[in-house]
Design a protein around this motif. Structure first.
Motif, PDB file in Angstrom:
ATOM      1  N   LYS A 169      -7.620  71.612  62.893  1.00 18.47           N
ATOM      2  CA  LYS A 169      -8.822  71.060  63.482  1.00 18.47           C
ATOM      3  C   LYS A 169      -8.336  69.473  62.927  1.00 18.47           C
ATOM      4  CE  LYS A 169     -11.417  72.215  59.572  1.00 18.47           C
ATOM      5  NZ  LYS A 169     -12.543  72.822  58.905  1.00 18.47           N
ATOM      6  N   GLU A 170      -9.339  68.473  63.259  1.00 20.98           N
ATOM      7  CA  GLU A 170      -9.227  67.338  63.206  1.00 20.98           C
ATOM      8  C   GLU A 170      -9.368  67.179  61.625  1.00 20.98           C
ATOM      9  OE1 GLU A 170      -7.586  64.148  63.514  1.00 20.98           O
ATOM     10  OE2 GLU A 170      -8.343  64.473  65.643  1.00 20.98           O
ATOM     11  N   VAL A 171      -8.384  66.230  61.182  1.00 28.71           N
ATOM     12  CA  VAL A 171      -8.467  65.968  59.617  1.00 28.71           C
ATOM     13  C   VAL A 171      -9.675  65.025  59.155  1.00 28.71           C
ATOM     14  CG1 VAL A 171      -5.989  65.570  59.477  1.00 28.71           C
ATOM     15  CG2 VAL A 171      -7.286  63.603  60.170  1.00 28.71           C
ATOM     16  N   PRO A 172     -10.026  65.233  58.029  1.00 30.78           N
ATOM     17  CA  PRO A 172     -11.379  64.419  57.449  1.00 30.78           C
ATOM     18  C   PRO A 172     -11.454  62.965  58.024  1.00 30.78           C
ATOM     19  CG  PRO A 172     -10.201  65.646  55.605  1.00 30.78           C
ATOM     20  CD  PRO A 172      -9.297  65.649  56.904  1.00 30.78           C
ATOM     21  N   SER A 173     -12.629  62.537  58.003  1.00 32.84           N
ATOM     22  CA  SER A 173     -12.822  61.111  58.770  1.00 32.84           C
ATOM     23  C   SER A 173     -12.150  60.040  57.765  1.00 32.84           C
ATOM     24  CB  SER A 173     -14.429  60.864  58.573  1.00 32.84           C
ATOM     25  OG  SER A 173     -15.034  60.807  57.128  1.00 32.84           O
ATOM     26  N   LEU A 174     -11.937  60.072  56.435  1.00 31.56           N
ATOM     27  CA  LEU A 174     -11.163  59.069  55.765  1.00 31.56           C
ATOM     28  C   LEU A 174      -9.766  58.851  56.244  1.00 31.56           C
ATOM     29  CD1 LEU A 174     -12.434  59.356  52.095  1.00 31.56           C
ATOM     30  CD2 LEU A 174     -13.001  57.401  53.619  1.00 31.56           C
ATOM     31  N   MET A 175      -9.158  60.270  56.689  1.00 27.66           N
ATOM     32  CA  MET A 175      -7.859  60.122  57.211  1.00 27.66           C
ATOM     33  C   MET A 175      -7.730  59.677  58.551  1.00 27.66           C
ATOM     34  SD  MET A 175      -6.259  63.686  55.614  1.00 27.66           S
ATOM     35  CE  MET A 175      -4.724  63.254  55.962  1.00 27.66           C
ATOM     36  N   GLY A 223      -9.996  57.960  60.107  1.00 30.66           N
ATOM     37  CA  GLY A 223     -10.515  56.272  60.057  1.00 30.66           C
ATOM     38  C   GLY A 223      -9.427  55.556  59.661  1.00 30.66           C
ATOM     39  N   SER A 224      -8.656  55.690  58.625  1.00 27.82           N
ATOM     40  CA  SER A 224      -7.389  54.763  58.576  1.00 27.82           C
ATOM     41  C   SER A 224      -6.415  54.877  59.692  1.00 27.82           C
ATOM     42  CB  SER A 224      -6.669  55.543  57.356  1.00 27.82           C
ATOM     43  OG  SER A 224      -7.557  55.541  56.260  1.00 27.82           O
ATOM     44  N   MET A 225      -6.160  55.809  60.378  1.00 29.13           N
ATOM     45  CA  MET A 225      -5.476  55.941  61.668  1.00 29.13           C
ATOM     46  C   MET A 225      -6.025  54.918  62.583  1.00 29.13           C
ATOM     47  SD  MET A 225      -3.704  59.668  61.843  1.00 29.13           S
ATOM     48  CE  MET A 225      -5.433  60.503  62.213  1.00 29.13           C
ATOM     49  N   LEU A 226      -7.179  55.111  62.880  1.00 27.66           N
ATOM     50  CA  LEU A 226      -8.015  54.417  63.939  1.00 27.66           C
ATOM     51  C   LEU A 226      -7.889  52.902  63.821  1.00 27.66           C
ATOM     52  CD1 LEU A 226      -9.200  55.371  66.572  1.00 27.66           C
ATOM     53  CD2 LEU A 226     -11.389  55.406  65.685  1.00 27.66           C
ATOM     54  N   PHE A 227      -8.085  52.606  62.389  1.00 25.52           N
ATOM     55  CA  PHE A 227      -8.152  51.158  62.134  1.00 25.52           C
ATOM     56  C   PHE A 227      -6.811  50.563  62.363  1.00 25.52           C
ATOM     57  CE2 PHE A 227      -7.018  47.881  58.717  1.00 25.52           C
ATOM     58  CZ  PHE A 227      -7.909  47.189  59.336  1.00 25.52           C
ATOM     59  N   LEU A 228      -5.495  51.252  62.094  1.00 29.58           N
ATOM     60  CA  LEU A 228      -4.305  50.841  62.249  1.00 29.58           C
ATOM     61  C   LEU A 228      -4.164  50.803  63.952  1.00 29.58           C
ATOM     62  CD1 LEU A 228      -2.145  52.216  59.551  1.00 29.58           C
ATOM     63  CD2 LEU A 228      -2.925  49.886  59.875  1.00 29.58           C
ATOM     64  N   ALA A 229      -4.518  51.664  64.596  1.00 33.30           N
ATOM     65  CA  ALA A 229      -4.406  51.771  66.073  1.00 33.30           C
ATOM     66  C   ALA A 229      -5.167  50.798  66.775  1.00 33.30           C
ATOM     67  CB  ALA A 229      -5.009  53.057  66.747  1.00 33.30           C
ATOM     68  N   ILE A 230      -6.313  50.232  66.126  1.00 33.35           N
ATOM     69  CA  ILE A 230      -7.010  49.208  66.630  1.00 33.35           C
ATOM     70  C   ILE A 230      -6.373  47.710  66.213  1.00 33.35           C
ATOM     71  CG2 ILE A 230      -9.350  47.698  66.316  1.00 33.35           C
ATOM     72  CD1 ILE A 230     -10.760  50.483  65.928  1.00 33.35           C
ATOM     73  N   LEU A 231      -5.857  47.855  65.349  1.00 37.64           N
ATOM     74  CA  LEU A 231      -4.857  46.333  64.966  1.00 37.64           C
ATOM     75  C   LEU A 231      -3.781  46.399  65.954  1.00 37.64           C
ATOM     76  CD1 LEU A 231      -4.804  46.344  60.951  1.00 37.64           C
ATOM     77  CD2 LEU A 231      -6.047  44.810  62.619  1.00 37.64           C
ATOM     78  N   CYS A 232      -3.087  47.661  66.384  1.00 34.04           N
ATOM     79  CA  CYS A 232      -1.987  47.608  67.258  1.00 34.04           C
ATOM     80  C   CYS A 232      -2.525  46.959  68.666  1.00 34.04           C
ATOM     81  CB  CYS A 232      -1.479  48.837  67.511  1.00 34.04           C
ATOM     82  SG  CYS A 232      -0.430  49.680  66.150  1.00 34.04           S
ATOM     83  N   VAL A 233      -3.842  47.318  68.940  1.00 37.16           N
ATOM     84  CA  VAL A 233      -4.292  46.614  70.299  1.00 37.16           C
ATOM     85  C   VAL A 233      -4.590  45.378  70.324  1.00 37.16           C
ATOM     86  CG1 VAL A 233      -6.118  47.150  72.021  1.00 37.16           C
ATOM     87  CG2 VAL A 233      -4.964  49.245  70.972  1.00 37.16           C
TER      88      VAL A 233
END
Length: 190
Positions: free
Chosen positions: A145-151, A153-163
């Motif tokens: 299942k999806e990883v915990p929110s801290l994990m 959240g870090s990925m989503l932050f970097l994905a937002i920086l990519c965009v």
């Protein structure tokens, strides 16, 4: 990716230095994102095998989204940050009369994208190949299942920086501009 950086910085021109330094920043962002995604997959599934990972249910949507963003950014696809830094390096190479190097770099970017899209497709959108799944297969991927929110959240932050850096590169321009000019000033000293 280091080859793109070296190609840009090695030209010794403002545009080459700017593109190379921009790619250093972008590389840290999208490669970090892909490492986080890999760690999330291993954490959730308990396996490193792409065939095992293809057993992951569709519940890891954030990880899948971030993996695709990271892969497309690394491949240099618009509107992601890797496109702008690689395109700057391609222009710097062509402007310095090394068009052949720009063409090879563009082909390498396309092949990188193809490899990462294929990996994402195998992990997130296909069923496992039955003959590659061992009899004592790890049950972890089926229950992932999806990883915990801290994990995530870090990925989503970097994905937002990519965009963000792909759509709005002006956010980092002042820093890169002064760094490129500083390197040029230092290299001009006899």
């Amino acid at each position: 990716q280091t080859g793109y950086i070296i190609a840009g910085v090695g030209l010794g021109t403002y545009l080459g230095l700017y593109g190379g330094l921009f790619h250093v920043v972008n590389h840290a962002i999208f490669k970090g994102l892909l490492f986080f995604c890999s760690g999330a997959l291993i954490y959730a599934a308990g396996s490193r095998s792409i065939n095992d990972l293809s057993l992951i249910p569709k519940k890891m949507k954030v990880t899948a989204f971030c993996f695709i963003v990271g892969g497309l950014a690394l491949g240099g696809m618009p509107p992601f940050n890797g496109f702008l830094s690689k395109f700057t390096i391609f222009i710097a190479l062509a402007d310095s009369a090394v068009l052949w190097a720009a063409i090879i770099a563009a082909i390498a970017a396309f092949l990188t994208t193809a490899c990462l899209v294929h990996a994402g497709y195998r992990i997130f959108w296909t069923k496992p190949i039955p003959e590659l799944v061992p009899v004592t297969a790890n049950p972890g991927p089926k229950n992932a299942k999806e990883v915990p929110s801290l994990m995530w959240g870090s990925m989503l932050f970097l994905a937002i920086l990519c965009v963000l850096f792909g759509i709005y590169p002006q956010a980092i321009y002042p820093l890169l501009d002064s760094a490129a000019k500083g390197v040029l000033a230092i290299s001009a000293v006899p």
